[in-house]
Design a protein around this motif. Structure first.
Motif, mmCIF file in Angstrom:
data_model
loop_
_atom_site.group_PDB
_atom_site.id
_atom_site.type_symbol
_atom_site.label_atom_id
_atom_site.label_comp_id
_atom_site.label_asym_id
_atom_site.label_seq_id
_atom_site.Cartn_x
_atom_site.Cartn_y
_atom_site.Cartn_z
ATOM 1 N N GLY A 16 0.885 -1.136 -0.112
ATOM 2 C CA GLY A 16 0.074 0.093 0.003
ATOM 3 C C GLY A 16 0.971 1.395 0.093
ATOM 4 O O GLY A 16 2.059 1.119 -0.028
ATOM 5 N N VAL A 17 -0.039 2.414 0.050
ATOM 6 C CA VAL A 17 0.620 3.786 -0.142
ATOM 7 C C VAL A 17 1.343 4.047 1.403
ATOM 8 O O VAL A 17 2.542 4.385 1.337
ATOM 9 C CB VAL A 17 -0.291 4.852 -0.504
ATOM 10 C CG1 VAL A 17 0.258 6.064 -0.488
ATOM 11 C CG2 VAL A 17 -0.939 4.292 -1.708
ATOM 12 N N VAL A 49 -2.928 2.156 -8.166
ATOM 13 C CA VAL A 49 -1.795 1.595 -7.536
ATOM 14 C C VAL A 49 -2.215 0.027 -6.971
ATOM 15 O O VAL A 49 -3.130 -0.233 -6.581
ATOM 16 C CB VAL A 49 -1.737 2.360 -6.048
ATOM 17 C CG1 VAL A 49 -0.550 1.606 -5.330
ATOM 18 C CG2 VAL A 49 -1.434 3.805 -6.213
ATOM 19 N N PRO A 50 -1.456 -0.819 -7.911
ATOM 20 C CA PRO A 50 -1.519 -2.195 -7.707
ATOM 21 C C PRO A 50 -1.677 -2.814 -6.443
ATOM 22 O O PRO A 50 -2.627 -3.611 -6.142
ATOM 23 C CB PRO A 50 -0.502 -2.807 -8.590
ATOM 24 C CG PRO A 50 0.066 -1.800 -9.240
ATOM 25 C CD PRO A 50 -0.221 -0.620 -8.620
ATOM 26 N N ASP A 51 -1.334 -2.448 -5.278
ATOM 27 C CA ASP A 51 -1.184 -3.009 -4.062
ATOM 28 C C ASP A 51 -1.967 -1.972 -2.830
ATOM 29 O O ASP A 51 -1.697 -2.114 -1.777
ATOM 30 C CB ASP A 51 0.230 -3.375 -3.424
ATOM 31 C CG ASP A 51 1.131 -2.292 -3.344
ATOM 32 O OD1 ASP A 51 0.835 -1.274 -3.645
ATOM 33 O OD2 ASP A 51 2.175 -2.386 -2.465
ATOM 34 N N HIS A 52 -2.665 -1.010 -3.572
ATOM 35 C CA HIS A 52 -3.573 -0.262 -2.720
ATOM 36 C C HIS A 52 -4.363 -1.029 -1.675
ATOM 37 O O HIS A 52 -4.899 -1.872 -2.176
ATOM 38 C CB HIS A 52 -4.139 0.800 -3.388
ATOM 39 C CG HIS A 52 -4.990 1.712 -2.610
ATOM 40 N ND1 HIS A 52 -6.501 1.611 -2.453
ATOM 41 C CD2 HIS A 52 -4.877 2.807 -1.870
ATOM 42 C CE1 HIS A 52 -6.983 2.514 -1.660
ATOM 43 N NE2 HIS A 52 -5.824 3.112 -1.189
ATOM 44 N N ILE A 53 -4.365 -0.671 -0.344
ATOM 45 C CA ILE A 53 -5.136 -1.273 0.597
ATOM 46 C C ILE A 53 -6.259 -0.206 0.682
ATOM 47 O O ILE A 53 -6.357 0.922 1.252
ATOM 48 C CB ILE A 53 -4.387 -1.541 1.966
ATOM 49 C CG1 ILE A 53 -3.271 -2.377 1.782
ATOM 50 C CG2 ILE A 53 -5.182 -1.930 2.781
ATOM 51 C CD1 ILE A 53 -2.283 -2.179 2.713
#
Length: 166
Positions: free
Chosen positions: A83-84, A103-107
């Motif tokens: 995440g960011v 953002v690919p892994d944004h939570i």
């Protein structure tokens, strides 16, 4: 009771300068980490338009643990690897994201969030926390906002005792 004045229609440099002066007055005489983090989160949420979340995550090992915030129920733990917020903690660099869905892994703690600004808090040469603000508006934060929030986080950090947290 502390009175906050906020006119987001003035030029951003003046707006953030006004917020800086008010923040110094708000935090004057208080050094407690939790108290100041709560006050700062509320101050930002109250003064900046178009926000839906403002708050802290504190570093514990290689993950971030939810701290004082204002907004909807949030993620309680975020690994540095995701995440960011995790990227800000991992790199020690401010993260400004115009569209969190890119953002690919944004939570996604709140599906209404579309833009995010995360400022790392560095003490004794290590990230001890991140300050995170979210907006439902894409492209909400520009370079002036980033600079202004970084300055406000710096004022908060100078006013706060981290000795028990390090």
């Amino acid at each position: 009771m502390f009175h906050i004045e906020s006119d987001s229609t003035q030029p951003k440099a003046e707006f953030y300068q006004s917020l800086a002066e008010q923040l110094r007055a708000l935090l004057a005489g208080e050094r407690d980490l939790i108290c100041n983090a709560a006050q700062f989160s509320a101050f930002i949420m109250q003064t900046l338009p178009q926000l839906n979340w403002a708050g802290f995550y504190f570093a514990r090992g290689e993950e971030l643990i939810l701290g004082p915030y204002v907004g909807k129920v949030a993620c309680t733990r975020i690994p540095f690897s995701r995440g960011v917020c995790g990227k800000a903690a991992r790199t020690g660099l401010t993260q400004r994201v115009d569209d969190v869905h890119a953002v690919p892994d944004h939570i996604a703690c709140d599906a209404a969030s579309n833009a995010e600004l995360v400022v790392p808090v560095i003490t004794a040469k290590r990230v001890v926390a991140v300050f995170d603000i979210d907006s439902p508006s894409k492209h909400r934060f520009d370079q002036e906002d980033q600079h202004g929030i970084e300055q406000l986080v710096s004022i908060w950090q100078e006013a706060t005792d981290f000795s028990w947290q390090i």
